[in-house]
Enzyme design. Structure first.
Site, PDB file in Angstrom:
ATOM      1  N   HIS A 306       0.850  -1.194   0.000  1.00 15.40           N
ATOM      2  CA  HIS A 306       0.000   0.000   0.000  1.00 15.40           C
ATOM      3  C   HIS A 306       0.883   1.240   0.000  1.00 15.40           C
ATOM      4  O   HIS A 306       1.936   1.269   0.624  1.00 15.40           O
ATOM      5  CB  HIS A 306      -0.908   0.040   1.240  1.00 15.40           C
ATOM      6  CG  HIS A 306      -2.091   0.935   1.068  1.00 15.40           C
ATOM      7  ND1 HIS A 306      -2.023   2.283   1.302  1.00 15.40           N
ATOM      8  CD2 HIS A 306      -3.344   0.683   0.644  1.00 15.40           C
ATOM      9  CE1 HIS A 306      -3.205   2.831   1.052  1.00 15.40           C
ATOM     10  NE2 HIS A 306      -4.026   1.883   0.640  1.00 15.40           N
ATOM     11  N   ASP A 363      -7.920  -5.277  -0.274  1.00 13.07           N
ATOM     12  CA  ASP A 363      -8.365  -6.168  -1.360  1.00 13.07           C
ATOM     13  C   ASP A 363      -7.983  -7.620  -1.139  1.00 13.07           C
ATOM     14  O   ASP A 363      -8.356  -8.478  -1.936  1.00 13.07           O
ATOM     15  CB  ASP A 363      -7.760  -5.680  -2.689  1.00 13.07           C
ATOM     16  CG  ASP A 363      -8.315  -4.321  -3.063  1.00 13.07           C
ATOM     17  OD1 ASP A 363      -7.516  -3.380  -3.260  1.00 13.07           O
ATOM     18  OD2 ASP A 363      -9.542  -4.194  -3.102  1.00 13.07           O
TER      19      ASP A 363
HETATM   20  C1  SDX Z   1      -6.136  -0.018  -3.099  1.00 11.96           C
HETATM   21  O1  SDX Z   1      -4.429   4.512  -2.269  1.00 11.96           O
HETATM   22  C2  SDX Z   1      -5.336   3.885  -1.640  1.00 11.96           C
HETATM   23  O2  SDX Z   1      -5.751   4.258  -0.550  1.00 11.96           O
HETATM   24  C3  SDX Z   1      -5.839   2.638  -2.361  1.00 11.96           C
HETATM   25  C4  SDX Z   1      -6.880   1.835  -1.609  1.00 11.96           C
HETATM   26  C5  SDX Z   1      -8.173   2.619  -1.381  1.00 11.96           C
HETATM   27  O3  SDX Z   1      -8.905   2.278  -0.432  1.00 11.96           O
HETATM   28  O4  SDX Z   1      -8.479   3.517  -2.235  1.00 11.96           O
HETATM   29  O5  SDX Z   1      -6.372   1.410  -0.348  1.00 11.96           O
HETATM   30  C6  SDX Z   1      -7.291   0.613  -2.416  1.00 11.96           C
HETATM   31  O6  SDX Z   1      -5.889   0.314  -4.230  1.00 11.96           O
HETATM   32  C7  SDX Z   1      -5.274  -0.985  -2.349  1.00 11.96           C
HETATM   33  C8  SDX Z   1      -4.066  -1.491  -3.202  1.00 11.96           C
HETATM   34  C9  SDX Z   1      -4.559  -2.592  -4.123  1.00 11.96           C
HETATM   35  N1  SDX Z   1      -3.468  -2.953  -5.085  1.00 11.96           N
HETATM   36  C10 SDX Z   1      -2.820  -4.129  -4.957  1.00 11.96           C
HETATM   37  O7  SDX Z   1      -3.015  -4.935  -4.043  1.00 11.96           O
HETATM   38  C11 SDX Z   1      -1.838  -4.402  -6.092  1.00 11.96           C
HETATM   39  C12 SDX Z   1      -0.507  -4.950  -5.513  1.00 11.96           C
HETATM   40  N2  SDX Z   1       0.127  -3.857  -4.790  1.00 11.96           N
HETATM   41  C13 SDX Z   1       0.987  -2.995  -5.468  1.00 11.96           C
HETATM   42  O8  SDX Z   1       1.106  -3.007  -6.817  1.00 11.96           O
HETATM   43  C14 SDX Z   1       1.502  -1.784  -4.700  1.00 11.96           C
HETATM   44  O9  SDX Z   1       1.782  -2.209  -3.438  1.00 11.96           O
HETATM   45  C15 SDX Z   1       0.587  -0.589  -4.670  1.00 11.96           C
HETATM   46  C16 SDX Z   1       0.134  -0.201  -6.039  1.00 11.96           C
HETATM   47  C17 SDX Z   1      -0.619  -0.854  -3.816  1.00 11.96           C
HETATM   48  C18 SDX Z   1       1.368   0.570  -4.050  1.00 11.96           C
HETATM   49  O10 SDX Z   1       2.322   0.935  -4.991  1.00 11.96           O
HETATM   50  P1  SDX Z   1       3.463   2.024  -4.616  1.00 11.96           P
HETATM   51  O11 SDX Z   1       3.125   2.756  -3.386  1.00 11.96           O
HETATM   52  O12 SDX Z   1       3.746   2.806  -5.838  1.00 11.96           O
HETATM   53  O13 SDX Z   1       4.664   1.108  -4.223  1.00 11.96           O
HETATM   54  P2  SDX Z   1       5.708   0.506  -5.255  1.00 11.96           P
HETATM   55  O14 SDX Z   1       4.963  -0.116  -6.392  1.00 11.96           O
HETATM   56  O15 SDX Z   1       6.721   1.542  -5.548  1.00 11.96           O
HETATM   57  O16 SDX Z   1       6.332  -0.663  -4.385  1.00 11.96           O
HETATM   58  C19 SDX Z   1       7.381  -0.377  -3.462  1.00 11.96           C
HETATM   59  C20 SDX Z   1       8.276  -1.604  -3.522  1.00 11.96           C
HETATM   60  C21 SDX Z   1       8.660  -1.974  -4.945  1.00 11.96           C
HETATM   61  O17 SDX Z   1       9.933  -2.632  -4.858  1.00 11.96           O
HETATM   62  P3  SDX Z   1      11.259  -1.750  -5.275  1.00 11.96           P
HETATM   63  O18 SDX Z   1      11.031  -1.211  -6.677  1.00 11.96           O
HETATM   64  O19 SDX Z   1      11.380  -0.672  -4.234  1.00 11.96           O
HETATM   65  O20 SDX Z   1      12.383  -2.772  -5.220  1.00 11.96           O
HETATM   66  O21 SDX Z   1       7.553  -2.742  -3.026  1.00 11.96           O
HETATM   67  C22 SDX Z   1       7.377  -3.695  -4.066  1.00 11.96           C
HETATM   68  C23 SDX Z   1       7.659  -2.996  -5.387  1.00 11.96           C
HETATM   69  O22 SDX Z   1       8.178  -3.897  -6.333  1.00 11.96           O
HETATM   70  N3  SDX Z   1       5.990  -4.148  -4.017  1.00 11.96           N
HETATM   71  C24 SDX Z   1       5.582  -5.408  -4.154  1.00 11.96           C
HETATM   72  C25 SDX Z   1       4.189  -5.356  -3.999  1.00 11.96           C
HETATM   73  N4  SDX Z   1       3.796  -4.090  -3.784  1.00 11.96           N
HETATM   74  C26 SDX Z   1       4.908  -3.353  -3.807  1.00 11.96           C
HETATM   75  N5  SDX Z   1       6.233  -6.544  -4.398  1.00 11.96           N
HETATM   76  C27 SDX Z   1       5.494  -7.663  -4.470  1.00 11.96           C
HETATM   77  N6  SDX Z   1       4.149  -7.727  -4.347  1.00 11.96           N
HETATM   78  C28 SDX Z   1       3.473  -6.577  -4.109  1.00 11.96           C
HETATM   79  N7  SDX Z   1       2.144  -6.606  -3.968  1.00 11.96           N
END
Ligand code: SDX
Length: 428
Positions: A306, A363
């Site tokens: 998140h 989710d």
């Molecule tokens: C919702 O914003 C909100 O409030 C959203 C929400 C709402 O109520 O409106 O809470 C609802 O959208 C919840 C999120 C649902 N999405 C997912 O579950 C999809 C999987 N999660 C991600 O793709 C990610 O965690 C996000 C999109 C939720 C957040 O993305 P960020 O903040 O841009 O973080 P990032 O992608 O830069 O990740 C940081 C690091 C990365 O590694 P590095 O590049 O630093 O090496 O963490 C890793 C990412 O690769 N990472 C994950 C991961 N999520 C982040 N690695 C593996 N699995 C994951 N799920």
């Protein structure tokens, strides 16, 4: 003494005001940065950028806190239903008994769609994703209610709010009936919101439909925990579109589009698809945790991570408790839920997830409950949209009520070619 930040640019020093919120969050106010320095800020994905000062929802990502208008989500979920929660978010205060009854009554009067709107459904292919139908039909509401499109007229805004809140479940349920070739089941004004939605979704004209109170309780919880989440992607989209004075139907339709993305609201569908894939692959969660950690593999654990929560998402904790309780009551064992619990256990002990502070988000478990209620997977994000609607409306209203409201128009840093001579076609 005024709280300021000092910015040193070359041999110049600029002081910028610091804004402190009611929860002591602090922000550097850069609204005069360009006029005073000629410079702008750059922040891809707005990770460090506050778009607005808002009074609706407070999140503390480190503590795992979520409050609607100051009330902790745990207390709202334990004491309100979704309509009472919606009133709190939209109007800012918990309603009195009379205010709540009036709100319920006004919503019940607007649950029907104009009969001409039914023809929209004939235009969609049977396998159309219901999120595409939802955003299309919501946008089309503006063509049937041309008397209530002015964002500056409080009466027109109020009737539009009631129409949106009342009709979204009907639009959603009709899209489901369309997809399975069953006759549309009309809303009933003698039923409360969740009861009404369930009967529109699952009742058929040929036999009575019995509403399960456990399903109603679980659905209310899911809608409540999805109701708002400050400046998330879809809410920011609603604010962005609304800032141009586009009508509320167009603004909400845009938010639905943003929510559809698998990184946002579409994650609930993507998460269950991922869990089903793991189950079909023998339940080897370690394999998928390793895939998620592999930088060269685009696979991510859907439902994990998140932008704000770097601790447990309080909503995921509430949903998981309801999952346990509902499945136990139904005396039903869902292998997907078992996979989810095993995946959470493995991931939360893994250094990669610990270091990156990746926890289950809203989710991760919601799809398990939707499945238990009988909601088809393609409708999961539609239910997220139904839950988030009061939050979108609250932010749209707050944006329009702001004395400093301006059209949202970010700047950029240009990195393209500098000026060059045009090359006529016959010389290329
Ligand atoms: C919702 O914003 C909100 O409030 C959203 C929400 C709402 O109520 O409106 O809470 C609802 O959208 C919840 C999120 C649902 N999405 C997912 O579950 C999809 C999987 N999660 C991600 O793709 C990610 O965690 C996000 C999109 C939720 C957040 O993305 P960020 O903040 O841009 O973080 P990032 O992608 O830069 O990740 C940081 C690091 C990365 O590694 P590095 O590049 O630093 O090496 O963490 C890793 C990412 O690769 N990472 C994950 C991961 N999520 C982040 N690695 C593996 N699995 C994951 N799920």
């Amino acid at each position: 003494m005024e709280d300021v930040a000092t910015l040193k640019i070359g041999d110049r020093e600029e002081t910028l005001p610091v804004v402190t919120g009611t929860e002591n969050e602090r922000a550097v106010d850069v609204s005069k940065l360009r006029s005073e320095t000629g410079m702008i800020t750059l922040d891809e994905g707005y990770v460090n950028t506050g778009a607005v000062a808002s009074s609706i929802t407070y999140l503390d990502g480190e503590q795992g806190i979520l409050r609607y208008r100051g009330y902790p989500i745990e207390e709202v979920a334990a004491n309100c239903d979704f309509i009472e929660t919606s009133y709190l978010l939209i109007y800012g205060e918990l309603p009195t008994a009379e205010q709540l009854e009036n709100f319920r009554h006004s919503l019940r009067r607007h649950t029907l769609l104009h009969e001409d709107m039914r023809s929209f459904y004939n235009g969609f292919p049977r396998d159309a994703h219901p999120m595409a139908i939802l955003s299309s039909v919501v946008s089309a509401l503006s063509t049937f209610y041309q008397d209530s499109l002015n964002p500056g007229d409080p009466e027109q805004v109020e009737i539009s709010i009631q129409r949106l809140m009342a009709k979204l479940p009907t639009i959603a349920a009709f899209s489901y009936k369309k997809s399975i070739g069953q006759p549309f089941h009309y809303p009933r004004n003698d039923l409360a919101y969740c009861e009404n939605f369930l009967q529109m979704m699952f009742a058929v004209p040929t036999e009575p439909y019995e509403i399960d109170p456990d399903f109603v309780e679980a659905l209310n919880l899911l809608l409540i925990v999805h109701a708002d989440h400050e400046q998330n992607c879809s809410t920011s989209t609603v604010r962005m579109v609304g800032s141009s004075n586009a009508n509320i139907f167009a603004s909400i339709a845009a938010g639905i589009g943003a929510l559809w993305g698998p990184l946002h609201g579409g994650a609930n569908q993507a998460c269950v698809e991922m869990l089903e894939r793991i189950l079909a692959d023998g339940g080897d969660v370690d394999k998928y945790v390793d895939m998620a950690k592999d930088k060269d593999n685009p696979f991510r654990l859907m439902g994990f991570g998140h932008r704000v929560y770097k601790n447990h998402d309080p909503r995921a904790k509430l949903i998981r408790v309801t999952c346990d309780r509902l499945l136990e009551k139904m005396e039903r064992n869902d292998p997907i839920f078992d996979i989810a619990k095993k995946l959470e256990e493995v991931a939360l002990q893994d250094p990669y997830f610990i270091e990156k502070k990746l926890y289950p988000n809203v989710d991760f478990y919601s799809g398990v409950i939707y499945r238990a209620i009988g909601i088809p997977i393609q409708m999961f994000t539609v239910l997220f949209a139904m839950g988030r609607l009061p939050g979108w409306i609250a932010h749209w209203k707050e944006m329009h009520a702001s004395p400093s409201k301006r059209i949202c128009r970010p700047r950029q840093v240009y990195m393209g070619p500098t000026e060059r001579q045009f090359v006529p076609l016959d010389q290329r």
